[in-house]
Design a protein around this motif. Structure first.
Motif, PDB file in Angstrom:
ATOM      1  N   VAL A  74       0.835  -1.207   0.000  1.00 41.83           N
ATOM      2  CA  VAL A  74       0.000   0.000   0.000  1.00 41.83           C
ATOM      3  C   VAL A  74       0.868   1.256   0.000  1.00 41.83           C
ATOM      4  O   VAL A  74       0.631   2.210  -0.751  1.00 41.83           O
ATOM      5  CB  VAL A  74      -0.932   0.008   1.226  1.00 41.83           C
ATOM      6  CG1 VAL A  74      -1.687   1.331   1.304  1.00 41.83           C
ATOM      7  CG2 VAL A  74      -1.921  -1.145   1.146  1.00 41.83           C
ATOM      8  N   ALA A  76       2.434   1.695  -3.434  1.00 37.98           N
ATOM      9  CA  ALA A  76       1.491   2.208  -4.416  1.00 37.98           C
ATOM     10  C   ALA A  76       1.229   3.696  -4.203  1.00 37.98           C
ATOM     11  O   ALA A  76       1.111   4.464  -5.160  1.00 37.98           O
ATOM     12  CB  ALA A  76       0.181   1.431  -4.329  1.00 37.98           C
ATOM     13  N   THR A  92       2.701  -1.346 -13.023  1.00 37.83           N
ATOM     14  CA  THR A  92       1.817  -0.490 -12.227  1.00 37.83           C
ATOM     15  C   THR A  92       1.970  -0.822 -10.749  1.00 37.83           C
ATOM     16  O   THR A  92       2.395  -1.937 -10.391  1.00 37.83           O
ATOM     17  CB  THR A  92       0.351  -0.694 -12.622  1.00 37.83           C
ATOM     18  OG1 THR A  92      -0.062  -2.018 -12.235  1.00 37.83           O
ATOM     19  CG2 THR A  92       0.159  -0.500 -14.127  1.00 37.83           C
ATOM     20  N   ASP A 152      -0.325  -1.568  -8.679  1.00 34.59           N
ATOM     21  CA  ASP A 152      -1.170  -2.709  -8.353  1.00 34.59           C
ATOM     22  C   ASP A 152      -0.502  -4.027  -8.719  1.00 34.59           C
ATOM     23  O   ASP A 152      -0.608  -5.018  -7.979  1.00 34.59           O
ATOM     24  CB  ASP A 152      -2.516  -2.594  -9.079  1.00 34.59           C
ATOM     25  CG  ASP A 152      -3.414  -1.538  -8.462  1.00 34.59           C
ATOM     26  OD1 ASP A 152      -3.137  -1.136  -7.311  1.00 34.59           O
ATOM     27  OD2 ASP A 152      -4.375  -1.117  -9.134  1.00 34.59           O
ATOM     28  N   GLN A 153       0.201  -4.054  -9.845  1.00 36.15           N
ATOM     29  CA  GLN A 153       0.903  -5.271 -10.251  1.00 36.15           C
ATOM     30  C   GLN A 153       2.017  -5.611  -9.271  1.00 36.15           C
ATOM     31  O   GLN A 153       2.215  -6.772  -8.904  1.00 36.15           O
ATOM     32  CB  GLN A 153       1.478  -5.103 -11.663  1.00 36.15           C
ATOM     33  CG  GLN A 153       0.449  -5.110 -12.777  1.00 36.15           C
ATOM     34  CD  GLN A 153       1.077  -4.829 -14.130  1.00 36.15           C
ATOM     35  OE1 GLN A 153       1.910  -3.922 -14.274  1.00 36.15           O
ATOM     36  NE2 GLN A 153       0.711  -5.621 -15.133  1.00 36.15           N
ATOM     37  N   ALA A 207       2.169  -4.697  -6.161  1.00 35.15           N
ATOM     38  CA  ALA A 207       1.555  -5.082  -4.902  1.00 35.15           C
ATOM     39  C   ALA A 207       1.123  -6.548  -4.944  1.00 35.15           C
ATOM     40  O   ALA A 207       1.288  -7.297  -3.971  1.00 35.15           O
ATOM     41  CB  ALA A 207       0.366  -4.178  -4.598  1.00 35.15           C
ATOM     42  N   ALA A 208       0.566  -6.983  -6.076  1.00 35.70           N
ATOM     43  CA  ALA A 208       0.132  -8.372  -6.211  1.00 35.70           C
ATOM     44  C   ALA A 208       1.330  -9.324  -6.138  1.00 35.70           C
ATOM     45  O   ALA A 208       1.252 -10.398  -5.533  1.00 35.70           O
ATOM     46  CB  ALA A 208      -0.607  -8.553  -7.530  1.00 35.70           C
TER      47      ALA A 208
END
Length: 465
Positions: free
Chosen positions: A246, A249, A432, A434-435, A437-438
């Protein structure tokens, strides 16, 4: 007088490679000892003598010693340097005066007693442990191999004291991981020793299911005592990776768009971090990167090699020549720029910076289906695209399965490897928050804390029994 239940459980940890050693297995040993202390154990480690680490193999990382919990008591029993001595001035009186007799005594110890050149350290560890045991009882012994003489020491200590022991296979003794075949001929004493030690062990631990299965098939009578404790990544020495996805990001979203556009134009930085050896497909990696670099998306890209060339100070220096590696910032006149750069060794405490500054990480591994490699856990922790350069079907693929930024040619064909490098480079350009973070969420399942919890619980069950 305190009852046994009122004191901390006490463990004897037979770990030859322990800080300041920089051998590949040292990180598992360091993390295990620290984890046990954190969970309330009294930990004593029997490790390699310092003169062997500094003077014989020259393989140390002093910064790593600072990450060992200060409450851990480290003993360093002696080791016979017979096979490492080449200077007559270092020979013992017996070897100088009666060289043939000394040779026969050594050969007898290897062929009839225990088939490993570290066995003298193992027996010295037993003697040292017995003295410590008489003063304050050990509740359990953990022996980690290699060297596998540590298993023999645990077996002997159990025979003399009855203290239960656990065998931690960081590596395989009787299986050649690079050829997927038995490491010793039928009838060799290593087989009888392994069966003898496994029969009396309270548990046997392996780094992946493939290795557990191979041993369970050969020793079915003790298969129910075998378990898998995978390696993991060390959050305490990888602070950047410990940051939450988090936070990552949020920072990325706050970056000015024009600055990001500028970064997109910079040449990509590929990185390999680890010890480079002749058993890895290094030529294939270099040739594939040379091909990939001709693609417009990888124009000017570099593949930086961080780490040692071999494990010993006298390791052959041919790898740099074979790959055309140059020291950072220099290239011999007239030599083609392949984009490969050798950047030298990196302390364990500094590896986070190398990972964080890379765009793509290259996972180079030798061996076959039973190989995991501890480095892959660190690689995943940083959420970058990862390119695989290894034989198809190695055990590390089980760990990488589910990692969303994994690029695997599933081949050592250089053209296919080059294509996966180009794809990884494109992914790095378009990455990104989000990528990333995943990717980090997948890595979080492999922190040392997560992987060692079941092991510590099993140790408590053994002590309680």
């Amino acid at each position: 007088m305190k009852n046994r239940s009122d004191r901390r459980p006490r463990v004897l940890y037979l770990a030859f490679y322990f800080p300041p050693s920089r051998a590949s297995g040292v990180y598992r040993a360091r993390a295990t000892a620290n984890h046990l202390v954190e969970k309330g154990w009294d930990v004593t480690v029997c490790a390699a003598p310092l003169d062997f680490l500094y003077d014989v193999i020259g393989s140390v990382d002093e910064e790593l010693s600072k990450t060992v919990d200060p409450s851990i008591h480290v003993e360093r029993p002696s080791l016979n340097h017979y096979t490492w001595q080449h200077d007559l001035r270092e020979f013992s009186w017996l070897r100088r005066s009666f060289p043939l007799m000394a040779k026969r005594v050594y050969q007898f110890s290897q062929t009839k007693l225990f088939p490993e050149r570290y066995s003298s350290w193992a027996w010295a560890s037993v003697v040292r442990a017995l003295k410590l045991h008489t003063k304050k009882r050990f509740d359990v012994v953990i022996a980690t191999g290699n060297p596998f003489a540590s298993f023999g020491a645990a077996w002997m200590f159990n025979k003399l004291t009855g203290v239960p022991y656990v065998m931690d296979y960081r590596d395989s003794w009787t299986l050649d991981l690079f050829h997927d075949e038995p490491a010793f001929p039928k009838g060799h004493i290593a087989w009888s020793w392994e069966k003898r030690m496994l029969d009396k062990a309270s548990a046997a631990v392996f780094v992946n299911e493939a290795l557990r299965g191979w041993h369970a098939e050969r020793y079915p009578e003790v298969a129910d005592r075998m378990m898998v404790v995978p390696n993991g990544w060390d959050a305490d020495v990888l602070p950047k990776a410990a940051e939450t996805a988090v936070e990552e990001a949020a920072r990325a979203a706050a970056v000015d768009g024009s600055a990001q556009d500028s970064d997109d134009q910079k040449p990509l930085k590929f990185a390999y971090l680890g010890t480079l050896t002749a058993k890895q497909p290094v030529e294939e990696m270099a040739e594939a990167f040379k091909i990939a670099r001709s693609h417009p998306d990888l124009a000017g890209a570099e593949l930086q090699i961080h780490g040692h060339l071999g494990f010993f100070k006298n390791s052959p220096g041919t790898l740099k020549a074979r790959l055309g590696l140059t020291d950072e910032g220099s290239r011999p006149e007239g030599v083609e720029d392949t984009g490969l750069r050798y950047c030298g060794p990196v302390s364990k405490t500094e590896v986070g910076k190398v990972y964080e500054e890379a765009d793509v990480l290259v996972f180079l591994a030798g061996g076959g289906r039973y190989v995991t490699s501890g480095k892959i856990f660190e690689y995943m922790a940083f959420g970058h695209p990862i390119v695989s350069v290894h034989q198809p079907g190695i055990a590390a693929q089980d760990v990488l399965d589910g990692y969303p930024l994994w690029f695997n040619a599933n081949s050592l064909d250089v053209d296919e490897l080059a294509a996966s490098m180009v794809a990884a480079g494109k992914a790095a350009r378009d990455l990104t928050p989000d990528q990333r973070a995943a990717a980090r969420r997948h890595a979080d399942t492999y922190t040392r804390e997560a992987t060692l919890i079941p092991f510590e619980q099993r140790l408590r069950e053994i002590v309680g029994a």
